[in-house]
Design a protein around this motif. Structure first.
Motif, mmCIF file in Angstrom:
data_model
loop_
_atom_site.group_PDB
_atom_site.id
_atom_site.type_symbol
_atom_site.label_atom_id
_atom_site.label_comp_id
_atom_site.label_asym_id
_atom_site.label_seq_id
_atom_site.Cartn_x
_atom_site.Cartn_y
_atom_site.Cartn_z
ATOM 1 N N ALA A 197 -2.262 3.125 5.963
ATOM 2 C CA ALA A 197 -3.613 3.512 6.395
ATOM 3 C C ALA A 197 -3.554 4.299 7.701
ATOM 4 C CB ALA A 197 -4.491 2.272 6.551
ATOM 5 N N ARG A 198 -2.750 3.838 8.637
ATOM 6 C CA ARG A 198 -2.626 4.548 9.919
ATOM 7 C C ARG A 198 -2.002 5.922 9.733
ATOM 8 N NH1 ARG A 198 -0.634 -0.917 11.781
ATOM 9 N NH2 ARG A 198 -2.368 -1.859 12.939
ATOM 10 N N ALA A 199 -0.952 6.001 8.906
ATOM 11 C CA ALA A 199 -0.253 7.273 8.718
ATOM 12 C C ALA A 199 -1.128 8.292 7.999
ATOM 13 C CB ALA A 199 1.039 7.043 7.930
ATOM 14 N N VAL A 200 -1.836 7.854 6.965
ATOM 15 C CA VAL A 200 -2.701 8.769 6.221
ATOM 16 C C VAL A 200 -3.858 9.234 7.103
ATOM 17 C CG1 VAL A 200 -4.287 8.939 4.260
ATOM 18 C CG2 VAL A 200 -2.046 7.874 3.959
ATOM 19 N N ALA A 201 -4.406 8.324 7.915
ATOM 20 C CA ALA A 201 -5.524 8.691 8.796
ATOM 21 C C ALA A 201 -5.116 9.744 9.818
ATOM 22 C CB ALA A 201 -6.055 7.453 9.505
ATOM 23 N N MET A 261 -8.772 2.727 0.590
ATOM 24 C CA MET A 261 -7.636 1.945 0.122
ATOM 25 C C MET A 261 -8.111 0.526 -0.148
ATOM 26 S SD MET A 261 -4.701 3.347 2.748
ATOM 27 C CE MET A 261 -3.666 1.946 2.379
ATOM 28 N N ILE A 262 -7.593 -0.096 -1.214
ATOM 29 C CA ILE A 262 -8.007 -1.452 -1.577
ATOM 30 C C ILE A 262 -6.764 -2.338 -1.663
ATOM 31 C CG2 ILE A 262 -9.228 -2.895 -3.232
ATOM 32 C CD1 ILE A 262 -10.621 -0.412 -4.286
ATOM 33 N N GLN A 264 3.732 -6.225 1.467
ATOM 34 C CA GLN A 264 2.623 -5.369 1.051
ATOM 35 C C GLN A 264 1.584 -5.241 2.166
ATOM 36 O OE1 GLN A 264 0.744 -6.158 -2.795
ATOM 37 N NE2 GLN A 264 -1.225 -5.457 -1.988
ATOM 38 N N ILE A 265 1.347 -6.317 2.905
ATOM 39 C CA ILE A 265 0.359 -6.283 3.990
ATOM 40 C C ILE A 265 0.800 -5.275 5.048
ATOM 41 C CG2 ILE A 265 -0.798 -7.626 5.767
ATOM 42 C CD1 ILE A 265 -1.512 -8.402 2.831
ATOM 43 N N LYS A 266 2.067 -5.354 5.437
ATOM 44 C CA LYS A 266 2.572 -4.420 6.442
ATOM 45 C C LYS A 266 2.510 -2.993 5.913
ATOM 46 C CE LYS A 266 6.364 -3.722 9.661
ATOM 47 N NZ LYS A 266 7.591 -4.279 10.241
ATOM 48 N N TYR A 267 2.842 -2.810 4.645
ATOM 49 C CA TYR A 267 2.841 -1.480 4.035
ATOM 50 C C TYR A 267 1.453 -0.855 4.085
ATOM 51 C CZ TYR A 267 2.955 2.078 0.366
ATOM 52 O OH TYR A 267 2.828 3.249 -0.336
ATOM 53 N N VAL A 268 0.425 -1.584 3.633
ATOM 54 C CA VAL A 268 -0.907 -0.965 3.558
ATOM 55 C C VAL A 268 -1.460 -0.666 4.952
ATOM 56 C CG1 VAL A 268 -1.454 -1.903 1.282
ATOM 57 C CG2 VAL A 268 -2.102 -3.201 3.320
ATOM 58 N N LEU A 292 -9.712 0.623 4.747
ATOM 59 C CA LEU A 292 -8.874 -0.333 4.028
ATOM 60 C C LEU A 292 -9.751 -1.524 3.651
ATOM 61 C CD1 LEU A 292 -6.284 -1.593 2.981
ATOM 62 C CD2 LEU A 292 -5.641 -2.135 5.338
ATOM 63 N N LEU A 293 -10.127 -1.582 2.376
ATOM 64 C CA LEU A 293 -11.038 -2.613 1.891
ATOM 65 C C LEU A 293 -10.253 -3.853 1.483
ATOM 66 C CD1 LEU A 293 -13.359 -0.448 -0.407
ATOM 67 C CD2 LEU A 293 -13.510 -0.813 2.065
ATOM 68 N N THR A 294 -10.659 -4.995 2.016
ATOM 69 C CA THR A 294 -10.030 -6.248 1.663
ATOM 70 C C THR A 294 -11.098 -7.328 1.610
ATOM 71 O OG1 THR A 294 -8.149 -7.704 2.140
ATOM 72 C CG2 THR A 294 -9.434 -6.917 4.044
ATOM 73 N N ARG A 295 -10.689 -8.571 1.528
ATOM 74 C CA ARG A 295 -11.627 -9.677 1.338
ATOM 75 C C ARG A 295 -11.985 -10.322 2.672
ATOM 76 N NH1 ARG A 295 -10.433 -15.286 -0.147
ATOM 77 N NH2 ARG A 295 -12.362 -16.236 -0.880
#
Length: 457
Positions: A62-66, A31-32, A54-58, A76-79
């Protein structure tokens, strides 16, 4: 920005064969989500315009999909951000957020924190660095990008690696551009501030490349994505986002509010036990917060029946906020003074994450109402949180709120540009006890029926 070939300076690792990418093997998902401040523990929602829903959503996605049995791993790729102004958490290269899920922070661009409109020149650098990361740690089976900046990066990576690509826009540049163009700002001013040309081009590339586009509502598909040249109806999937509502329980008969929260509100309010008109939103032009204060300030009936409580993110020094946020808060303070609302309106500078469900419960216990008057609202996370605690909602007749109220039957839709419409809806909720009770019960049940993360994943 590259728009046709999607080539990058780095050498791409060779993709696995179809046999190796067996559908029977649990999936690795990348996820990006590039902008804002992302951390697993106590995300700083509302700290700035880029650190919101959006931050809370991703993080929750990520937790739910995992946790899905067909998924082996989620990255979860971020900067990566190395900036004392935002703290050390965002410099950490990896951060576990659940079993089989972690944040991976990719260094690209300047080390300091940047708002999302300033990230565009560095997206190609993110692509190169991510290719190097994949070479070291293995290719994902699916790339899922969030928002335009990540959409551009995800599309380019998908083309290079021949990996299926999923795109979630969250909000769209063309829609925001149309709404803001109705205001006083010139097209040149809007372009300079929001970089609409780069954003819309990135969205077109993401839509052209994506195997699937995840949307929250039917209106989002028909009235928003349809504005794009690369809109393909067959690729659109309407999947209402899940929400972790475990913390957002309704007040029980023996519930008492956190004394510190009550004391904070009492600093502002002459009669803190009156019903509450509650709104939670970062100070953003799209959130239409000044309109809400005007409606309240011009309605003696609303002032007689309820206090107005506004959580406008968090701040230490108003002068240190971005100029756009300073302007909105200063305008709100001016309106409070103009309408002499002292003693009837609260606008705390700080709140902790655990204060939010407590505040919803307090508003519900006082038989108040939650209002979201945004000009556009792709989803509306706060509406679900409020509804889950039993607080009826009044929300803009757009996007997510339409579907939420249609599913949960727990409030009223309003025209965010119509003062009378907003006033009448708020008064109806505050003055009809039978409807209030019905909307409260419907929200508690409906949010949990329609918006679980298990269903979304």
């Amino acid at each position: 920005m590259q728009t046709e070939t999607g080539k990058s300076k780095a050498t791409a690792p060779a993709p696995e064969s179809g046999e190796e990418q067996s559908s029977h093997r649990p999936l690795k998902i990348a996820m990006i989500s590039l902008h804002g401040l992302i951390r697993g523990r106590d995300p700083e929602l509302g700290r700035d315009a880029d650190t919101g829903g959006q931050i809370k959503y991703v993080l929750e996605l990520a937790r739910a999909v995992a946790a899905h049995p067909k998924v082996a791993e989620v990255e979860l790729l971020t900067r990566q951000i190395i900036d004392p102004a935002v703290g050390p958490d965002y410099a950490q290269l990896e951060e576990p957020i659940a079993e089989n899920a972690k944040i991976v922070r990719i260094p690209f661009g300047p080390k300091r924190y940047l708002r999302k409109e300033s990230l565009w020149p560095y997206v190609e650098m993110f692509i190169d660095q991510t290719l190097a990361h994949f070479r070291r740690h293995g290719l994902p089976d699916v790339i899922h990008a969030h928002y335009a900046d990540a959409g551009l990066a995800g599309a380019q990576l998908s083309r290079l690696l021949r990996i299926p690509f999923v795109f979630t826009g969250h909000s769209l540049g063309r829609v925001k551009q149309q709404r803001l163009s109705m205001g006083k700002s010139s097209p040149e001013t809007l372009e300079k501030k929001y970089k609409f040309t780069a954003r819309i081009e990135a969205e077109e590339i993401a839509l052209e490349t994506a195997s699937m586009v995840v949307t929250s509502t039917n209106q989002e598909v028909v009235q928003q994505y349809e504005l794009y040249d690369h809109y393909v109806p067959s690729r659109m999937e309407i999947i209402p986002p899940g929400v972790d509502l475990s913390a957002f329980t309704p007040p029980t008969a023996d519930w008492t509010c956190d004394p510190k929260l009550r004391a904070e509100l009492a600093r502002f309010l002459r009669e803190p036990d009156r019903p509450m008109i509650l709104t939670l939103a970062r100070p953003d032009e799209r959130k239409n917060l000044e309109m809400l204060v005007r409606v309240y300030g011009e309605s003696k009936e609303l002032q007689e029946k309820a206090n107005l409580v506004m959580l406008l993110g968090t701040r230490d020094d108003l002068r240190q906020l971005p100029r756009a946020q300073q302007s909105i808060i200063n305008n709100i303070l001016y309106l409070i003074d103009r309408y002499d609302l002292y003693g009837s309106i609260a606008y705390p500078k700080q709140h902790a994450p655990q204060d939010v469900p407590e505040l919803y419960r307090l508003a519900a216990a006082l038989r108040g109402v939650f209002v979201n008057p945004a000009l556009t609202e792709p989803f509306g996370l706060t509406l679900l949180e409020a509804g889950a605690t039993g607080l009826p909602i009044v929300a803009t007749n757009d996007g997510g709120p339409r579907d939420i109220i249609a599913n949960c039957r727990n409030g009223l839709l309003i025209d965010p540009l119509n003062k009378d419409d907003i006033e009448h809806a708020l008064l109806r909720v505050l003055t009809d006890p039978e409807e209030w009770q019905e909307w409260s019960a419907n929200g508690i049940a409906g949010t949990r029926e329609y918006y679980s993360w298990e269903t979304h994943a």
